[in-house]
Design an enzyme around this catalytic site. Structure first.
Site, PDB file in Angstrom:
ATOM      1  CE  LYS A 102     -86.605  47.432  51.502  1.00  0.00           C
ATOM      2  NZ  LYS A 102     -88.038  47.786  51.454  1.00  0.00           N
TER       3      LYS A 102
ATOM      4  N   GLY B 194     -84.882  38.151  54.030  1.00  0.00           N
ATOM      5  CA  GLY B 194     -85.633  38.057  52.785  1.00  0.00           C
ATOM      6  C   GLY B 194     -85.185  39.150  51.850  1.00  0.00           C
TER       7      GLY B 194
ATOM      8  N   GLY C 158     -84.642  45.912  48.065  1.00  0.00           N
ATOM      9  CA  GLY C 158     -83.411  45.533  48.743  1.00  0.00           C
ATOM     10  C   GLY C 158     -83.580  44.271  49.557  1.00  0.00           C
TER      11      GLY C 158
ATOM     12  CG  ASP D 147     -96.491  47.215  46.946  1.00  0.00           C
ATOM     13  OD1 ASP D 147     -97.414  46.562  46.393  1.00  0.00           O
ATOM     14  OD2 ASP D 147     -95.302  46.866  46.915  1.00  0.00           O
TER      15      ASP D 147
ATOM     16  CB  VAL E 115     -85.137  42.597  55.014  1.00  0.00           C
ATOM     17  CG1 VAL E 115     -85.347  42.999  56.474  1.00  0.00           C
ATOM     18  CG2 VAL E 115     -85.920  43.514  54.095  1.00  0.00           C
TER      19      VAL E 115
END
Lengths: 187, 741
Positions: B104, B82, B87, B211, B89
């Site tokens: 990542k 993903g 960045g 987050d 992964v």
């Protein structure tokens, strides 16, 4: 991804063809991630706004695909190809409207505006691209479909090879010359 | 080009690109035997050939799959899992230990590269110190081949966002796939409790996540949630690397103080809020705060209270709802003081005990409606001096002022009418009366000064002494400043060309909904009674619209393109003035209707008049096909679906549109084109909060050329719904008018 394998989708598609409304709702739920992925692959951009853009595009693609109340999609591949086509059509319609409708020129940007801008940023005028694709379709319908899947559907070569039933090598070789031909027309 | 030539061209091209650059010119020259045209074509293709470019896809659109197969240090990248904010992964293999890991790779973004790298390093530093079963472990931070990368545990499972979608797709009785069954509030509580324990560990190590959101939660094969992506993590020990004022975090899950970007007020309670927001979405099926744009989401976080879970969500146990709402308090001081307290209260709920969280009292709720209590105290220093009672009074006074500022208002102009009574009728989603009519006031001398009206969908009614009246449908939202220009008419003067539709009881309205995630839903609503009304027998024509434009001092609508204006001034068809008018926005259609003393029909009225609720329906395939052919739907403009020969809507109109009152295309009652000639605007809104969609999404009734009637025996046979946001001013959509009786 679990539960979205081809088998389930094809079973649902058959049920939808037979007029099963619940199956249609289920199909839409199941396809949601695929279509979203399709849309966001188109514009894996930098800014946060692209999630909204992808959402808007998916929603419109739905409207196009299901507004006819009775989709005939023979299988998942066909359906994904249709999604790519719907997205192409949405962008084309949008570009036409922009050309005609100068009101937007200094107004706020819609998600579709942003998508169009991403294409423009790469030197692509969506309407010219559409014309070149139509031209291509007159002598190589297969590569025209590939181009559509690639450019508007955002599919990887692996996926396209499966959808079009081509070997990866053949696909990449032919895409290379097709892309060069398109670029020679557009750039 | 012929397919044969193209074949040849492809072969030559494939051979040419195998050659080194400096040999290609000689190769081209050597093709002297072939025709020059082909050679030129090939030269142009070679000139445009750029194997590394992603063209013609948008810049940055390419999946970074060129990285697959690359080895960075001890790690070989195997497949893309993903791409996130900072960045991509990859699933990767650690060669020395032959084990699967996640790597990542920092995306090299031109311009923002430095900030991104700092952020990336910060994630590595912060997360590497943490070790907890509910946090994704970071093992290594390295740089190779000019790429910065981070090595983490591989969690072989979906993220929470996808898991939610999968669970939502299940029926109530379907067995859940392995893992937490998110239909069960207790499973949600347990999952959030686990995440809280993980964050408790991070906070103890003085690392904030900042987050927390469903996408950053991975569900391991054993069902355990694991939090990842410390990309925004703030290490309290380190100096703040980001510039203050920079917005970081995903808006829907952002805390109010984060949204305000007041750095000094961000502490561990920010994570409490965001995790509370995740719990809220698990329970309610939507984020506590939504909006169409980032700016709107942020505005809503700051200014709109979260809808309490214990109001509309009956299946959420009260204790759990209280816990959730406590985590979501606007004022950080009112939230759980620590992650541990949050986790403990969830444990109490799970153990069947009573939770510590309580409902907010009235004062607190008032506070949430206001900007911020502390801001208020700064603005009103006297509040502190006056003590609690005085402060509270001021506080509530301020709330009233605030509320007034937001309440919708309407001003009514009734040119040339000395006195008219103005009242308001609240309407429901089908535009049926939802409450008693109430007086707004009397317009004297042609004007009613702005008055405050309740929020919601309503019809403003203007009535004169002489029995003339007019109706104006509006959706009053906070902040609306509507100005209505009324031209009251007497009903008997308007009946010409209109059909009278009798009152009808027990109609079950068809409802089309777009859910926020984009799913389209169809259903039939509870039975309702519809009052009698008048509706135009046919669509408003170009001729009629031209007269209206002239009467309002215009020749064209402002938004028309030069091309359409030219067509309008010099129509290419003899019967132009009898064709239905198109290329109007919904507001243009409404303005015409109100100018005429009418209004737009609701979707329900349109359907009733068209016979959609009458029996018997069109049940047999043959008659469906016949209507299909006769009533425009399914014309060859269907080619818009084909890769070649797309037909533009405007061109299709010129080609296929039929006169509005054409013979043989009306129902027995005289309603023209029930299956569409052009599609038609209605007043009914699409009940949706689609992200990205502007608010003006209205139902469009019937269909136009590119639509096809597939099944006549379906209850939905009459509807080709297109919310108006697809095209604001479509060239396949017109309208007709209605009026209440």
């Amino acid at each position: 991804m679990e539960g979205t394998g081809g088998g389930r989708i094809e079973r649902l598609l058959r049920a939808v063809e037979e007029g099963d409304r619940a199956a249609r709702d289920e199909l839409i739920e199941v396809l949601q991630p695929e279509l979203r992925a399709c849309a966001s692959r188109m514009m894996r951009g930098q800014d946060r706004g692209h999630t909204l853009q992808a959402t808007a595009l998916v929603n419109e693609a739905y409207l196009k695909m299901f507004s006819r109340d009775h989709p005939h999609f023979s299988d998942r591949k066909h359906l994904l190809a249709t999604a790519a086509r719907a997205m192409r059509q949405i962008l084309i319609d949008h570009a036409r409207r922009k050309g005609r409708d100068k009101r937007h020129a200094d107004g706020e940007r819609t998600p579709l505006d942003n998508i169009a801008l991403e294409y423009e940023g790469n030197g692509v005028d969506v309407l010219s691209l559409d014309e070149v694709l139509r031209d291509l379709a007159t002598f190589d319908a297969e590569m025209a479909r590939v181009a559509e899947l690639r450019v508007f559907g955002g599919f990887s070569f692996e996926e396209i090879a499966t959808i079009e039933d081509l070997s990866l090598r053949t696909l990449q070789r032919r895409w290379s010359s097709t892309k060069a031909w398109m670029a020679s027309r557009l750039l | 080009m012929t397919p044969e030539r193209w074949q040849r061209l492809q072969e030559l091209f494939a051979a040419a690109i195998e050659l080194p650059d400096d040999e290609r010119a000689a190769y081209l020259a050597g093709l002297a035997g072939d025709d020059a045209e082909l050679r030129d074509e090939l030269a142009r293709m070679l000139g445009a050939h750029d194997p590394d470019s992603t063209w013609p896809r948008p810049a940055g659109a390419e999946a970074p799959d060129p990285m697959v197969g690359v080895t960075l240090g001890d790690y070989r990248l195997e497949s893309l899992l993903g791409a996130g904010g900072s960045g991509a992964v990859f699933r990767a293999r650690q060669l020395s230990k032959d084990r699967a890991v996640a790597v990542k790779v920092l995306r090299t973004a031109p311009g923002g590269a430095r900030t991104a790298l700092e952020r990336f390093k910060r994630e590595a530093l912060a997360a590497a110190r943490l070790s907890h079963p509910n946090l994704v472990r970071v093992h290594y931070f390295g740089r190779d081949e000019g790429r910065d990368y981070l090595v983490m545990d591989l969690v072989d499972g979906p993220n929470l966002r996808d898991r939610m979608a999968a669970c939502r797709a299940l029926g109530p009785d379907d067995p859940a796939p392995p893992g937490p069954d998110l239909r069960d509030p207790r499973a949600c509580a347990a999952l959030v409790r686990d995440l809280a324990r993980g964050l408790q560990h991070a906070h103890a190590a003085r690392v904030l996540h900042r987050d927390v959101k469903p996408r950053n939660v991975l569900i391991a094969p054993d069902g355990a949630p694991r939090l990842t992506d410390f990309g925004l993590a703030k290490d309290l020990e380190l100096a703040d690397l980001t510039q203050s004022g920079e917005l970081s975090g995903t808006p829907q899950y952002m805390s109010p103080e984060q949204a305000r970007a007041v750095r000094e007020r961000i502490d561990h309670r920010t994570d409490v809020y965001s995790l509370g927001a995740v719990l809220y979405e698990l329970l309610a099926g939507r984020a506590p705060v939504e909006g169409d744009t980032t700016a709107e989401v942020i505005h809503n976080i700051l200014h709109r209270p979260v809808a309490p879970l214990y109001r509309g969500h009956k299946y959420v146990p009260l204790g759990l709802a209280l816990v959730c709402m406590k985590a979501l308090r606007r004022d950080p001081d009112k939230r759980y003081a620590t992650m541990e307290a949050f986790a403990d209260d969830l444990d109490r709920f799970l153990a069947g005990g009573s939770v510590h969280a309580t409902k907010q009292n009235l004062v607190e709720r008032a506070g949430e409606r206001l900007v911020d209590r502390r801001v208020l105290m700064k603005l009103v220093p006297a509040a502190g001096v006056l003590g609690i009672a005085g402060g509270l009074a001021l506080f509530q006074g301020a709330r009233v002022v605030q509320a007034r500022g937001l309440r919708p208002r309407v001003e009514v102009l009734v040119p040339g009418v000395a006195e008219a009574r103005v009242s308001l009728l609240p309407l429901d989603r089908h535009h049926l009366p939802a409450g008693p009519e109430r007086e707004l006031g009397v317009a004297r001398g042609g004007r009613l000064a702005p008055v405050v009206v309740p929020e919601g969908n309503a019809r403003v009614l203007v009535r004169t002494e002489g029995g003339a009246s007019s109706e104006h449908q509006r959706d009053f939202t906070p902040g609306t400043r509507a100005v209505i220009e009324a031209r009251p008419r007497v009903t008997r003067d308007l009946t010409d060309g209109m059909l009278s539709v009798a009152a009808r009881a027990g109609v079950r309205p068809y409802v089309f909904e777009m859910r926020p995630q984009g799913e389209a839903m169809e259903r039939f609503d509870e039975p309702v009674d519809v009052a009698p009304f008048l509706i135009d027998a046919a669509c408003v024509t170009n001729g009629e619209f031209r007269a209206y434009l002239a009467a309002t001092g215009r020749r064209h609508l402002d938004h028309w393109s030069d091309g359409w204006k030219a067509v309008w001034d010099d129509p290419p068809r003899e019967d132009w003035d009898a064709l239905p008018v198109v290329d109007l926005r919904m507001e243009d259609a409404r303005a015409y209707a109100e100018w005429m003393g009418k209004r737009l029909p609701t979707a329900l009225e349109w359907e009733l008049a068209a016979g959609a609720y009458d029996a018997p329906r069109w049940t047999d395939e043959a008659s469906a096909q016949e209507w299909n052919a006769r009533y425009v739907l399914g014309f060859p403009a269907l080619a818009v679906w084909e890769p070649t020969g797309a037909v533009s809507t405007g061109a299709a109109y010129l080609e296929y549109a039929q006169t509005a009152r054409g013979a043989g295309r009306a129902t027995a009652a005289g309603f023209h084109d029930p299956f569409g000639n052009v599609a038609e605007w209605t007043e009914t809104r699409v009940p949706t909060a689609l992200p990205g969609a502007p608010s003006a999404a209205h139902h469009v009734a019937s269909g136009a050329w590119h639509d096809r009637l597939e099944e006549a025996d379906r209850a939905t046979w009459l509807h080709v719904w297109r919310p108006g946001f697809v095209v604001e001013s479509p060239q396949d959509t017109g309208f007709r008018c209605a009026r209440s009786l």
